[in-house]
Scaffold this motif. Structure first.
Motif, PDB file in Angstrom:
ATOM      1  N   SER A  79       7.709  -2.991  -1.239  1.00  0.00           N
ATOM      2  CA  SER A  79       6.760  -2.901  -2.362  1.00  0.00           C
ATOM      3  C   SER A  79       7.243  -3.692  -3.563  1.00  0.00           C
ATOM      4  O   SER A  79       6.480  -4.420  -4.192  1.00  0.00           O
ATOM      5  N   ILE A  80       8.526  -3.525  -3.884  1.00  0.00           N
ATOM      6  CA  ILE A  80       9.067  -4.266  -5.021  1.00  0.00           C
ATOM      7  C   ILE A  80       9.125  -5.771  -4.693  1.00  0.00           C
ATOM      8  O   ILE A  80       8.783  -6.614  -5.529  1.00  0.00           O
ATOM      9  N   SER A  86       7.173  -7.477  -2.805  1.00  0.00           N
ATOM     10  CA  SER A  86       5.824  -8.046  -2.836  1.00  0.00           C
ATOM     11  C   SER A  86       5.502  -8.681  -4.182  1.00  0.00           C
ATOM     12  O   SER A  86       4.818  -9.711  -4.263  1.00  0.00           O
ATOM     13  N   GLN A  87       6.025  -8.083  -5.257  1.00  0.00           N
ATOM     14  CA  GLN A  87       5.773  -8.618  -6.606  1.00  0.00           C
ATOM     15  C   GLN A  87       6.320 -10.036  -6.776  1.00  0.00           C
ATOM     16  O   GLN A  87       5.853 -10.786  -7.633  1.00  0.00           O
ATOM     17  N   ASN A 127       2.283 -10.475  -5.110  1.00  0.00           N
ATOM     18  CA  ASN A 127       1.617  -9.193  -4.825  1.00  0.00           C
ATOM     19  C   ASN A 127       0.860  -9.175  -3.500  1.00  0.00           C
ATOM     20  O   ASN A 127      -0.195  -8.546  -3.382  1.00  0.00           O
ATOM     21  N   VAL A 128       1.418  -9.839  -2.489  1.00  0.00           N
ATOM     22  CA  VAL A 128       0.769  -9.766  -1.168  1.00  0.00           C
ATOM     23  C   VAL A 128       0.758  -8.312  -0.693  1.00  0.00           C
ATOM     24  O   VAL A 128       1.625  -7.517  -1.059  1.00  0.00           O
ATOM     25  N   PRO A 129      -0.231  -7.935   0.128  1.00  0.00           N
ATOM     26  CA  PRO A 129      -0.273  -6.559   0.636  1.00  0.00           C
ATOM     27  C   PRO A 129       0.982  -6.224   1.440  1.00  0.00           C
ATOM     28  O   PRO A 129       1.557  -7.089   2.105  1.00  0.00           O
ATOM     29  N   VAL A 130       1.382  -4.971   1.334  1.00  0.00           N
ATOM     30  CA  VAL A 130       2.480  -4.430   2.140  1.00  0.00           C
ATOM     31  C   VAL A 130       1.869  -3.470   3.149  1.00  0.00           C
ATOM     32  O   VAL A 130       0.989  -2.682   2.798  1.00  0.00           O
ATOM     33  N   VAL A 131       2.326  -3.535   4.376  1.00  0.00           N
ATOM     34  CA  VAL A 131       1.926  -2.540   5.375  1.00  0.00           C
ATOM     35  C   VAL A 131       3.177  -1.866   5.895  1.00  0.00           C
ATOM     36  O   VAL A 131       4.149  -2.549   6.227  1.00  0.00           O
ATOM     37  N   TYR A 157      -4.870  -3.481   9.770  1.00  0.00           N
ATOM     38  CA  TYR A 157      -3.956  -4.029   8.751  1.00  0.00           C
ATOM     39  C   TYR A 157      -3.015  -5.119   9.250  1.00  0.00           C
ATOM     40  O   TYR A 157      -2.149  -5.574   8.519  1.00  0.00           O
ATOM     41  N   HIS A 206      -0.983   3.390   3.846  1.00  0.00           N
ATOM     42  CA  HIS A 206      -0.572   2.643   5.048  1.00  0.00           C
ATOM     43  C   HIS A 206      -0.418   1.175   4.651  1.00  0.00           C
ATOM     44  O   HIS A 206       0.640   0.592   4.773  1.00  0.00           O
ATOM     45  N   LEU A 241      -0.477  -1.163   1.252  1.00  0.00           N
ATOM     46  CA  LEU A 241      -0.234  -0.909  -0.169  1.00  0.00           C
ATOM     47  C   LEU A 241      -0.728  -2.083  -1.005  1.00  0.00           C
ATOM     48  O   LEU A 241      -0.376  -3.230  -0.741  1.00  0.00           O
TER      49      LEU A 241
END
Lengths: 190, 190
Positions: free
Chosen positions: A66-67, A69-70, A74-78, A114, B28, B30
């Protein structure tokens, strides 16, 4: 990554000859400022790659991904799920992963919604040891006909066979710290 | 939080009369840019409170808490653990939580190292329904003689009794979206 090696030496805790605990900043308590340093370094390692999505696995991979991704726009995280949940879609990609830590095989799932054909996927996780979790995530990416751009790992146990298994399958692997050994309570890096 | 309500209406999916799935951005997959909006709103809700640490519970709370921490000056995040792990410290605060979703009681643990007497703790989580998880986290904070500043929830099921249970114990509760009902596939907010 020098600052990561320093942090492991300062805050890590060795159990036996093969377990390194980094609960102080990565696996139980999270140092979010430092996770941003880690995210920035992953971006450096995969600088010229197009990344559409980051895939990780619960639970310890979630904060890292998550961090990070920034730093990838900011791509989606799965995050792939381990546990049975009656709320998870039935329509999933599924693979089996053997955990040496827990001495059992478990099922890992991602909803088909996803992971999509042709997407460029970066897999991120906290540890690489025997490579079973990373291979499981690769299998999910393959099932979706997505492209595995690479695997980014915070701490690799260089004395185990995860790297060989992944590189034999053509996976680009980037680990931010590689342990040479953690015998007798002494941490050595490659 | 209007943008959250809009996102729930657009991307949420109702199952039966009591399950709202927001796998598309919260549980799921994010949406990290949106998680930053959520983190900013939690900061607004607890603006004049001193927060030393954020406590959450694996797995879905981790991303919310990690991203939110950035809006609270990068305070440490601690995630309580559900599963048995041979790597977890023996020296833990432990509580029992009944999950209605999974229809079983499970043990929730935090290493004593990461919750300390006198610390000001903000609990964050994705959903509030029956309040059992939030009460379990409150119990861990109480065991440590730390101060529970409040509980921040992304989506509260206003038709269940979590809020009453928490407020009866004097807990300050802030929910960013409160569902009035999700019957017949229609989502209504309070």
């Amino acid at each position: 990554m020098k600052s990561l090696q320093d942090k492991i030496l300062k805050e890590g805790c060795v159990l036996g000859n093969d377990i390194l605990k980094v609960d102080n900043f990565l696996n139980h308590q999270l140092d979010v400022a430092f996770l941003n340093e880690i995210g920035k370094e992953f971006k450096n390692r995969f600088e010229n790659k197009k990344i559409d999505k980051i895939l990780t696995i619960e639970a310890s991979g979630i904060a890292i991904a998550s961090i990070a991704s920034q730093h990838f726009g900011n791509v989606p995280v799965v995050f792939a799920k381990k546990a049975e949940s009656k709320n998870l879609d039935k329509d999933v990609y599924e693979t089996k992963v053997y955990s040496f830590t827990k001495a059992k095989e478990y099922s890992v799932k991602v909803s088909k919604k996803y992971l999509n054909e042709g997407e460029n996927i970066l897999v991120l996780d906290d540890f690489l040891a025997n490579g079973r979790a990373a291979l499981g995530l690769k299998d999910l990416v393959d099932q979706a006909n997505a492209n595995l751009v690479g695997v980014g790992i915070v701490i690799e146990k260089g004395f185990q066979d995860g790297r060989a298994l992944l590189e034999n399958k053509g996976v680009k692997l980037e680990s931010l710290a590689i342990l040479d050994s953690i015998e007798n309570g002494t941490i050595k890096f490659i």
